[in-house]
Design an enzyme around this catalytic site. Structure first.
Site, mmCIF file in Angstrom:
data_model
loop_
_atom_site.group_PDB
_atom_site.id
_atom_site.type_symbol
_atom_site.label_atom_id
_atom_site.label_comp_id
_atom_site.label_asym_id
_atom_site.label_seq_id
_atom_site.Cartn_x
_atom_site.Cartn_y
_atom_site.Cartn_z
ATOM 1 N N SER A 154 -19.561 -5.871 4.415
ATOM 2 C CA SER A 154 -20.663 -5.091 4.941
ATOM 3 C C SER A 154 -21.750 -5.881 5.664
ATOM 4 C CB SER A 154 -21.287 -4.294 3.784
ATOM 5 O OG SER A 154 -21.892 -3.176 4.310
ATOM 6 N N SER A 155 -21.327 -6.804 6.512
ATOM 7 C CA SER A 155 -22.324 -7.565 7.266
ATOM 8 C C SER A 155 -23.091 -6.638 8.213
ATOM 9 C CB SER A 155 -21.659 -8.699 8.038
ATOM 10 O OG SER A 155 -20.655 -8.184 8.879
ATOM 11 N N ASP A 175 -22.520 1.360 1.338
ATOM 12 C CA ASP A 175 -22.984 0.023 1.716
ATOM 13 C C ASP A 175 -24.512 -0.052 1.726
ATOM 14 O OD1 ASP A 175 -20.327 -0.115 2.054
ATOM 15 O OD2 ASP A 175 -20.334 -0.534 4.190
ATOM 16 N N HIS A 180 -13.007 4.232 -0.151
ATOM 17 C CA HIS A 180 -12.795 5.405 0.715
ATOM 18 C C HIS A 180 -13.074 6.724 -0.019
ATOM 19 C CE1 HIS A 180 -11.370 3.678 4.497
ATOM 20 N NE2 HIS A 180 -10.904 2.701 3.753
HETATM 21 C C1 GLA Z 1 -16.692 0.809 4.766
HETATM 22 C C2 GLA Z 1 -17.722 1.922 4.897
HETATM 23 C C3 GLA Z 1 -18.109 2.482 3.528
HETATM 24 C C4 GLA Z 1 -16.876 2.850 2.712
HETATM 25 C C5 GLA Z 1 -15.863 1.716 2.710
HETATM 26 C C6 GLA Z 1 -14.562 2.116 2.047
HETATM 27 O O1 GLA Z 1 -17.262 -0.293 4.137
HETATM 28 O O2 GLA Z 1 -18.875 1.452 5.550
HETATM 29 O O3 GLA Z 1 -18.968 3.579 3.680
HETATM 30 O O4 GLA Z 1 -16.315 4.041 3.172
HETATM 31 O O5 GLA Z 1 -15.565 1.265 4.028
HETATM 32 O O6 GLA Z 1 -14.757 2.390 0.712
#
Ligand code: GLA
Length: 374
Positions: free
Chosen positions: A110-111, A156, A19
């Site tokens: 991050s799919s 991501d 975050h």
């Molecule tokens: C998700 C968001 C990222 C990042 C994370 C937390 O994966 O897509 O951009 O903010 O949460 O670190």
């Protein structure tokens, strides 16, 4: 002539720096060997055929009539096509697309960014669009913000595009400066443990955190007028606002400032092979995410607490947006199997729900394989 390619688009882990990407901070992610595999073939006409074997769903998309779908996963593809065709005014050939995946969905690895990155990279190649990495990263952000409604940062997509086998990426999300760091964890392995908690509310709660950070920054800038991002604020300056800021907003900012420092400390510790010290920073990160940023949940906390009672697990914390999904753990290789058995039983007993645990390796970012390469 019909042309066929196969795109392999990985998921990502984040060692630390959660975050902070949308707050101008630094993160320490890597792309992994769990991937979405997309087969893309150009076809004649205007109608594209998209099929996902992992979701067991399919839809058609007419390049002459593009509009948002009520079905969310379709928007990941429609959003890309809309961006390229309508916003960027580029020419696209119609395509057939088959999507397969061994990347768990909604698990904080991050799919969704992986799917978008994969589709853009494939269409970029097939249509000779010559988009560079930074342009692709920006398109992914645009699709996520305007088509999906998630106000995420760039961690991501940057990782999925730029990832390298056995390398962590120390990325400054403010200016996109980055360096690769060797991921030598010696006798320790990276184990992901998925709570299998679906985070339906996650999107709106995630966006709420983005808003709270902006609110805090605006209040501090009323006096100082110089901070572009939260991570630029010194902790002493934040404390001047302890009684004026809402407690919740104060806590959010304190977490962001501290977590950003932890990323840099962690990169140093890993570089010096002080892995146990890095592990302690992982536990601290989780504590901050739980108490100050409030993005954890009972199931994630249980997994981290449980892990902390074993010396063989030197670090554990929730990973990604939170409210469910995975913990990331650094664990002695020869203890992995035993640990998975023990924690699975404890989790089932506590929540009457199964967890999934899987080891991952750090692997290359998105790759496009041409006809003669598969
Ligand atoms: C998700 C968001 C990222 C990042 C994370 C937390 O994966 O897509 O951009 O903010 O949460 O670190």
């Amino acid at each position: 002539m019909e042309e066929k390619i196969i795109v392999e688009s990985p998921g990502r882990i984040n060692l630390i720096g959660e975050h902070v990407d949308y707050n101008g901070g630094s993160v320490l992610p890597a792309s992994i060997d769990k991937k979405i595999i997309i087969e893309l073939i150009t076809i004649d006409g205007d109608e594209c055929h998209i099929e996902s074997s992992s979701l067991k769903k399919a839809f058609k998309l007419n390049l002459k009539k593009i509009s948002k779908s009520k079905i969310q996963w379709e928007n990941y593809i429609i959003g890309v096509v809309y961006n390229l065709l309508v916003l960027k005014n580029l020419k696209l050939k119609a395509f057939k697309c088959k999507i397969d995946s061994n990347l768990p969905i909604g698990a904080g690895i991050s799919s969704s960014s992986s799917l978008i990155c994969g589709i853009i990279s494939g269409l970029n190649y097939l249509n000779n669009l010559k988009l560079n990495s930074n342009e692709i990263i920006d398109i992914v952000s645009d699709v996520e913000h305007s088509f999906i409604g998630l106000m995420g940062g760039i961690m991501d997509q940057f990782t999925i595009i730029n990832g390298k086998k056995n390398k962590l990426i120390l990325l400054n999300c403010q200016n996109r400066n980055f360096k690769y760091i060797n991921s030598n964890f010696k006798q320790y392995k990276i184990l992901l443990i998925n709570t299998n908690v679906e985070h339906n509310l996650a999107d709106s709660l995630y966006n709420q955190r983005v808003k709270e950070c902006k609110e805090g920054l605006d209040i501090i800038n009323k006096k100082y007028k110089k901070y572009k991002y939260l991570v630029d604020i010194e902790e002493e300056v934040l404390y001047e606002f302890k009684s004026t800021l809402k407690e919740k907003i104060f806590n959010r900012i304190l977490f962001v400032i501290q977590e950003n420092k932890r990323t840099h400390d962690s990169a140093n510790k890993i570089g010096q092979s002080k892995l146990k010290e890095f592990g302690k920073l992982m536990y601290k990160s989780h504590h901050g995410l739980k108490e100050l940023y409030e993005v954890s949940c009972e199931e994630l906390d249980f997994l981290v607490d449980f892990s902390s009672s074993y010396n063989e697990v030197i670090g554990s914390r929730m990973m990604g947006g939170g409210f469910g999904g995975c913990t990331i753990n650094l664990i002695e290789e020869n203890f992995v199997d035993n640990f998975i058995k023990t924690i699975s039983i404890a989790y089932l007993k506590k929540f009457n729900m199964r967890l999934d645990a899987f080891q991952i390796n750090i692997d290359n970012g998105v790759t496009v394989k041409k006809n003669n390469e598969f």
